[in-house]
Design a protein around this motif. Sequence first.
Motif: not given
Length: 99
Positions: A18-34
């Motif tokens: 299984p591949d658990f990497s989703a392309p939107f997770f990196a963007g979600f992390q940046v938005v949540a960090s902001y």
Amino acid sequence: MRYLLTAPAAVDIPDIEPDFSAPFFAGFQVVASYILAGAMIVVLIMLIIAGASLAFRGLASDRMRTWAGENILWIFIAAAVLGAASGLFQWFVNFDFGF
């Protein structure tokens, strides 16, 4: 009426990775960090203003000192909750200010 079901003796199942990497997770992390960083900055400014208005009598009006005296505990609680949330976020998904 009877049905006789037979299963094959050996089934060849391919290995699944299984591949658990989703392309939107990196963007979600940046938005949540902001959002967390912005909220922490706002709470820090509120804490500085409330502390300064309580510490220095001539700095703020009576109404401001009353507000600060009533709400400084809630500001401390908000700072503690945001600090804990930011710490957990950093622990699990690496806190990133996006710089």
